[in-house]
Design a protein around this motif. Structure first.
Motif, PDB file in Angstrom:
ATOM      1  N   SER A 131       0.740  -0.174  -6.459  1.00  0.00           N
ATOM      2  CA  SER A 131      -0.043  -0.557  -5.157  1.00  0.00           C
ATOM      3  C   SER A 131       0.415   0.239  -4.198  1.00  0.00           C
ATOM      4  O   SER A 131      -0.458   0.764  -3.421  1.00  0.00           O
ATOM      5  N   GLN A 162      -5.507  -4.016  -5.556  1.00  0.00           N
ATOM      6  CA  GLN A 162      -6.501  -4.053  -5.011  1.00  0.00           C
ATOM      7  C   GLN A 162      -6.684  -4.439  -3.797  1.00  0.00           C
ATOM      8  O   GLN A 162      -7.405  -3.780  -2.794  1.00  0.00           O
ATOM      9  N   ARG A 163      -5.594  -5.241  -3.371  1.00  0.00           N
ATOM     10  CA  ARG A 163      -5.510  -5.675  -1.858  1.00  0.00           C
ATOM     11  C   ARG A 163      -4.998  -4.193  -1.161  1.00  0.00           C
ATOM     12  O   ARG A 163      -5.293  -4.195   0.028  1.00  0.00           O
ATOM     13  N   ASP A 181      -0.181  -6.220  -5.363  1.00  0.00           N
ATOM     14  CA  ASP A 181      -1.450  -6.403  -5.790  1.00  0.00           C
ATOM     15  C   ASP A 181      -2.185  -4.993  -5.151  1.00  0.00           C
ATOM     16  O   ASP A 181      -2.390  -4.690  -4.336  1.00  0.00           O
ATOM     17  N   ARG A 237      -5.246 -13.269   1.248  1.00  0.00           N
ATOM     18  CA  ARG A 237      -5.757 -13.325  -0.343  1.00  0.00           C
ATOM     19  C   ARG A 237      -6.462 -14.711  -0.188  1.00  0.00           C
ATOM     20  O   ARG A 237      -6.381 -15.479   0.664  1.00  0.00           O
TER      21      ARG A 237
END
Length: 133
Positions: free
Chosen positions: A54, A13-14, A11, A99
């Protein structure tokens, strides 16, 4: 100088959010060293962690902040690999991304995050993804 181990999944964005939080930790950028770890559970193409978007995004955020960054990769169980690296490198802090969960899932963290929190034996910071306004 303190050493942070950041577990990075797919991910983007994470990963970027966690990297920003690490860059914003107290102390100057020259006082932090970060090891990004990506754990492959299935890697039929033989990709390396540096090819994972990522991982590249988190590295870019940290380097832009002037933080010393290295990349590690492993295969198998993500929580075990993160914990093993943190132990081997005597990390001062482990960072994992949380999350959003369904109402039933809110009672528990994700399995990797929960396992790291419960078994780290050192401080763990859980970062989230900012909600859009």
């Amino acid at each position: 100088m303190y050493h942070v181990v950041l577990g990075v999944d797919e991910d983007e964005q994470r990963a970027e959010s966690a990297a920003r939080e690490i860059a914003n930790l107290p102390g100057g950028s020259d006082e932090k060293r970060v090891t990004l770890i990506h754990v492959f559970q299935d890697n039929p193409s033989g990709a390396s962690a540096t090819q994972v978007a990522s991982v590249r995004d988190a590295e870019e955020v940290l380097k832009a902040a002037g933080v010393d960054v290295s990349i590690s990769e492993a295969s198998g169980d993500p929580a075990d690999a993160i914990l093993e690296l943190a132990e081997e490198d005597d990390a001062d802090l482990v960072v994992v991304g949380g999350r959003k969960r369904s109402p039933a899932g809110k009672a528990l963290f994700g399995s990797v995050t929960q396992t790291v929190i419960l078994n780290a034996g050192r401080p763990v910071m859980v970062t989230g993804v900012p909600t859009e306004a």
